[in-house]
Design a protein around this motif. Structure first.
Motif, PDB file in Angstrom:
ATOM      1  N   ASN A 154       5.316 -13.697   1.408  1.00 48.68           N
ATOM      2  CA  ASN A 154       6.516 -13.689   2.253  1.00 48.68           C
ATOM      3  C   ASN A 154       6.908 -12.312   2.770  1.00 48.68           C
ATOM      4  N   THR A 155       6.356 -11.267   2.154  1.00 44.32           N
ATOM      5  CA  THR A 155       6.658  -9.899   2.604  1.00 44.32           C
ATOM      6  C   THR A 155       5.394  -9.047   2.537  1.00 44.32           C
ATOM      7  N   ALA A 156       5.358  -8.027   3.386  1.00 49.10           N
ATOM      8  CA  ALA A 156       4.236  -7.074   3.344  1.00 49.10           C
ATOM      9  C   ALA A 156       4.223  -6.338   2.010  1.00 49.10           C
ATOM     10  N   GLN A 157       5.386  -6.220   1.396  1.00 50.33           N
ATOM     11  CA  GLN A 157       5.501  -5.525   0.102  1.00 50.33           C
ATOM     12  C   GLN A 157       4.582  -6.143  -0.962  1.00 50.33           C
ATOM     13  N   GLU A 158       4.352  -7.459  -0.858  1.00 52.73           N
ATOM     14  CA  GLU A 158       3.530  -8.141  -1.864  1.00 52.73           C
ATOM     15  C   GLU A 158       2.032  -7.893  -1.665  1.00 52.73           C
ATOM     16  N   LEU A 159       1.671  -7.316  -0.518  1.00 54.03           N
ATOM     17  CA  LEU A 159       0.250  -7.053  -0.279  1.00 54.03           C
ATOM     18  C   LEU A 159      -0.076  -5.632  -0.723  1.00 54.03           C
ATOM     19  N   THR A 160      -0.484  -5.541  -1.976  1.00 52.55           N
ATOM     20  CA  THR A 160      -0.802  -4.257  -2.604  1.00 52.55           C
ATOM     21  C   THR A 160      -2.314  -4.042  -2.533  1.00 52.55           C
ATOM     22  N   TRP A 219       2.655   1.741  -3.302  1.00 51.97           N
ATOM     23  CA  TRP A 219       1.775   1.588  -4.459  1.00 51.97           C
ATOM     24  C   TRP A 219       2.067   2.599  -5.568  1.00 51.97           C
ATOM     25  N   GLU A 220       2.369   3.833  -5.180  1.00 51.37           N
ATOM     26  CA  GLU A 220       2.633   4.835  -6.216  1.00 51.37           C
ATOM     27  C   GLU A 220       3.841   4.449  -7.063  1.00 51.37           C
ATOM     28  N   SER A 221       4.936   4.048  -6.396  1.00 57.56           N
ATOM     29  CA  SER A 221       6.129   3.602  -7.136  1.00 57.56           C
ATOM     30  C   SER A 221       5.803   2.387  -7.986  1.00 57.56           C
ATOM     31  N   MET A 222       5.000   1.494  -7.426  1.00 54.83           N
ATOM     32  CA  MET A 222       4.663   0.268  -8.169  1.00 54.83           C
ATOM     33  C   MET A 222       3.872   0.603  -9.428  1.00 54.83           C
ATOM     34  N   GLN A 223       3.018   1.595  -9.330  1.00 58.15           N
ATOM     35  CA  GLN A 223       2.244   1.988 -10.514  1.00 58.15           C
ATOM     36  C   GLN A 223       3.135   2.618 -11.584  1.00 58.15           C
ATOM     37  N   GLN A 224       4.164   3.356 -11.119  1.00 56.82           N
ATOM     38  CA  GLN A 224       5.139   3.883 -12.083  1.00 56.82           C
ATOM     39  C   GLN A 224       5.889   2.729 -12.755  1.00 56.82           C
ATOM     40  N   ASN A 225       6.288   1.744 -11.945  1.00 57.69           N
ATOM     41  CA  ASN A 225       6.939   0.560 -12.526  1.00 57.69           C
ATOM     42  C   ASN A 225       6.025  -0.096 -13.553  1.00 57.69           C
ATOM     43  N   ALA A 226       4.755  -0.213 -13.183  1.00 59.61           N
ATOM     44  CA  ALA A 226       3.791  -0.883 -14.063  1.00 59.61           C
ATOM     45  C   ALA A 226       3.692  -0.145 -15.397  1.00 59.61           C
ATOM     46  N   ALA A 227       3.649   1.181 -15.345  1.00 62.21           N
ATOM     47  CA  ALA A 227       3.532   1.961 -16.584  1.00 62.21           C
ATOM     48  C   ALA A 227       4.733   1.682 -17.484  1.00 62.21           C
ATOM     49  N   ARG A 228       5.931   1.652 -16.880  1.00 64.55           N
ATOM     50  CA  ARG A 228       7.152   1.403 -17.653  1.00 64.55           C
ATOM     51  C   ARG A 228       7.109  -0.003 -18.261  1.00 64.55           C
ATOM     52  N   GLU A 234       0.949  -8.776  10.444  1.00 62.27           N
ATOM     53  CA  GLU A 234      -0.105  -7.781  10.676  1.00 62.27           C
ATOM     54  C   GLU A 234      -0.763  -7.363   9.366  1.00 62.27           C
ATOM     55  N   THR A 235       0.025  -7.260   8.304  1.00 63.57           N
ATOM     56  CA  THR A 235      -0.545  -6.852   7.012  1.00 63.57           C
ATOM     57  C   THR A 235      -1.418  -7.971   6.443  1.00 63.57           C
ATOM     58  N   LEU A 236      -0.982  -9.222   6.597  1.00 60.91           N
ATOM     59  CA  LEU A 236      -1.809 -10.364   6.188  1.00 60.91           C
ATOM     60  C   LEU A 236      -3.154 -10.317   6.908  1.00 60.91           C
ATOM     61  N   HIS A 237      -3.064 -10.158   8.218  1.00 57.23           N
ATOM     62  CA  HIS A 237      -4.250 -10.152   9.075  1.00 57.23           C
ATOM     63  C   HIS A 237      -5.238  -9.088   8.613  1.00 57.23           C
ATOM     64  N   ALA A 238      -4.697  -7.924   8.260  1.00 57.19           N
ATOM     65  CA  ALA A 238      -5.542  -6.819   7.799  1.00 57.19           C
ATOM     66  C   ALA A 238      -5.995  -7.024   6.357  1.00 57.19           C
ATOM     67  N   SER A 239      -5.438  -8.038   5.684  1.00 61.12           N
ATOM     68  CA  SER A 239      -5.809  -8.317   4.291  1.00 61.12           C
ATOM     69  C   SER A 239      -6.672  -9.575   4.207  1.00 61.12           C
ATOM     70  N   TYR A 240      -7.381  -9.892   5.281  1.00 63.45           N
ATOM     71  CA  TYR A 240      -8.335 -11.017   5.302  1.00 63.45           C
ATOM     72  C   TYR A 240      -7.651 -12.385   5.294  1.00 63.45           C
ATOM     73  N   ILE A 241      -6.375 -12.439   5.687  1.00 66.33           N
ATOM     74  CA  ILE A 241      -5.621 -13.686   5.636  1.00 66.33           C
ATOM     75  C   ILE A 241      -5.117 -14.024   7.041  1.00 66.33           C
ATOM     76  N   GLU A 293       0.849  -1.196   0.000  1.00 64.22           N
ATOM     77  CA  GLU A 293       0.000   0.000   0.000  1.00 64.22           C
ATOM     78  C   GLU A 293       0.892   1.257   0.000  1.00 64.22           C
ATOM     79  N   ALA A 294       1.893   1.244   0.884  1.00 66.38           N
ATOM     80  CA  ALA A 294       2.794   2.400   0.995  1.00 66.38           C
ATOM     81  C   ALA A 294       3.627   2.582  -0.274  1.00 66.38           C
TER      82      ALA A 294
END
Ligand SMILES: *Cc1c(COP(=O)(O)O)cnc(C)c1O
Ligand code: SF4
Length: 524
Positions: free
Chosen positions: A367-373, A130-139, A412-419, A127-128
């Protein structure tokens, strides 16, 4: 106002008031603060104003050594207010309990999580980022020439999957040395990332945790040695079936995954060309399950269960739902993390229909909170509405999630992501290719045990060694017997010991005098 007698307050409050006693010379500001809170405490309804007043007195004493007499307050005046508090609190908690004790206890507990809270910002979730990830996605989209439809569909993601270093280097910023290294390794190991998963890699981060999971490094070739035969060869009583336990079986329904993990336990199995298994293989596996009434729980795994076409997945679940002794199903998949575009209404409908017959659990691997977008979280939310549970099996991996802040943040991020965090595996010894990613068992214990008492109990995974079955690695908190026969228990969150009186074994053994059996036959 009638002066309250000391007998009107409990021992905790008396003790607390003793601690608050004393004089001193407050500043005008300090005096005004206390008198303002005192007025509020006397006038306001409820308990909050009273608590605020006593908390201020406690702070004055602690920080400046000022006792209540310094503000012209008498013990009687404080007792009056303290009585109001105990009368109003639904659970009869006194001011001495609440401000005198609970505040101290909570402060000590807060200190334990202080380090994590200070460090967790440094472990950003999807989530944090996400903006960079969207830039990556555009590229990546423009490099691969993907349309909106391509990007947003599972087939588009798979069609444009990144399989070679040249394409990867165009999509993800990589140093020349890394490119040379990956070229050498991919001659031996299969690499595949969906464009979406590649967009989660943060440019310029040397050992980005998503990069480490997806892109093989030279160590994998250097570490190659004597391969242990797949565990499955000892545990496969029928085609496609792995069976470690009498009542649970895994059916490996495909060897395909949307992306291939560098730490994959089934590296030998999935590393080869994608294969579509014949119906006959599924039928043989189903026949095995049908003819073994002990089996109650069936794992559909692979590879990745969500790589199956909807039609095949729906058919398999239907077949299982028609076997009376199969009480529940599990689907093993990383696709909602690596390619959440797969999760559409048709798939959700299949999950819902089978879950209606008997519980379906989706077992994933994050395996990482980074993967929970925001996108994967939405996929998990949609799935969670249709199944009985989503469970996560993480692998403890060096540089990826091998620290307290990283693992706490993941859980904690998993838990907040319904997992629900279910297992954390110590990375297996079986495949020499990923020896370099292994983390010592003890380090994992420290990380997992540090969570007790500090995050929600249902967000704490079990720590497991996979060795022909799953073996829990947790340390016992039973330290032995105390002199009085009670058990000495260790509190995992602070190492403190406490004595826990055990049940009386004689009483427990005496069935003749248990409950209604005591009077059995008395008045016949
Ligand atoms: C993990 C696994 C299971 C299930 O184990 P649980 O402890 O019930 O989650 C069953 N069979 C195989 C082959 C497995 O790998
Ligand atoms: S998703 Fe699972 S089976 Fe597929 S490559 Fe990763 S670890 Fe292996």
């Amino acid at each position: 106002m009638i002066q309250a007698k000391e007998t009107a307050v409990d021992a905790l409050t008396k003790d607390f008031l003793d601690k608050l006693a004393g004089g001193g010379a407050p500043s005008t500001e300090q005096r005004e603060t206390v008198m303002r809170l005192y007025a509020l405490a006397r006038e306001a309804a409820g308990t909050a104003a009273i608590v605020a007043f006593f908390a201020a007195l406690r702070e004055m004493k602690r920080a400046s050594g000022l006792g209540y007499e310094a503000f012209g307050l008498t013990r009687e005046a404080l007792v009056d207010i303290a009585r109001l508090h105990a009368e109003r609190d639904e659970h009869g908690v006194s001011v001495g309990g609440r401000v005198g004790r609970a505040y101290d206890v909570l402060e000590a507990a807060n200190d334990r999580v202080e380090t994590y809270l200070a460090q967790q910002e440094a472990v950003p979730d999807g989530e944090a980022l996400w903006e960079s990830m969207q830039q990556n996605a555009a590229r990546i989209r423009s490099v691969l020439g993907m349309s909106d439809d391509d990007w947003n569909s599972f087939s588009g993601q798979l069609r444009h999957a990144i399989n070679d270093v040249e394409t990867l280097a165009k999509c993800v910023e990589l140093p020349q040395a890394t490119i040379r290294e990956v070229t050498r390794v991919t001659e031996k190991y299969r690499m595949r990332l969906t464009p979406y998963y590649a967009s989660l890699i943060m440019p310029g981060v040397v050992n980005d945790p998503v990069l480490l999971q997806a892109v093989p490094t030279a160590e994998m070739v250097d570490n190659m040695g004597v391969e242990l035969p797949p565990v499955a060869s000892d545990h496969s009583p029928a085609r496609l079936i792995d069976q470690f336990y009498p009542r649970v079986v895994a059916v490996k329904v495909t060897n395909m995954c949307a992306m291939y993990c560098t730490h994959c336990l089934r590296i030998a199995h999935i590393g080869k060309a994608d294969r579509v298994f014949p119906r006959e293989a599924y039928t043989e596996a189903l026949n095995y399950i049908r003819s073994n009434p002990r089996i109650r729980d069936v794992l559909i795994t692979g590879g990745d269960a969500f790589m199956l076409p909807n039609e095949t997945l729906g058919w398999l679940l239907e077949q299982l739902d028609n076997i009376p002794h199969v009480q529940m199903k599990r689907l093993g998949t990383r696709v909602p993390v690596t390619t959440p575009q797969r999760v559409d209404d048709a798939l959700l409908g299949i999950l819902a229909a089978s879950n209606d017959k008997s519980p379906v659990r989706v077992v994933t691997q994050v395996n990482t909170a980074q993967e929970l977008t925001p996108v994967s979280r939405a996929a998990f939310k949609a799935i969670s509405g249709q199944v009985s549970a989503i469970l996560n099996q993480a692998v403890l991996l060096r540089g990826i999630n091998d620290s307290r802040p990283k693992m706490w943040k993941l859980c904690e991020t998993l838990h907040a992501s319904y997992i629900r965090p279910y297992y954390v595996f110590n990375c297996s010894y079986r495949n020499p290719q990923y020896t370099h990613m292994r983390v010592p068992v003890e380090k994992g214990r420290d990380i997992i045990e540090s969570m007790y008492g500090n995050i929600s109990g249902d967000a704490i995974p079990r720590y497991i060694a996979a060795a022909g079955g799953k073996i829990p690695l947790h340390r016992s908190n039973v330290m032995g017997r105390a002199e009085d026969g009670g058990l000495r228990l260790r509190k995992p969150w602070n190492g403190e010991e406490t004595v826990y009186p055990d049940a009386d074994t004689d009483l427990y053994a005496d069935d003749d005098h248990f409950a209604f059996a005591r009077t059995e036959g008395e008045d016949t």
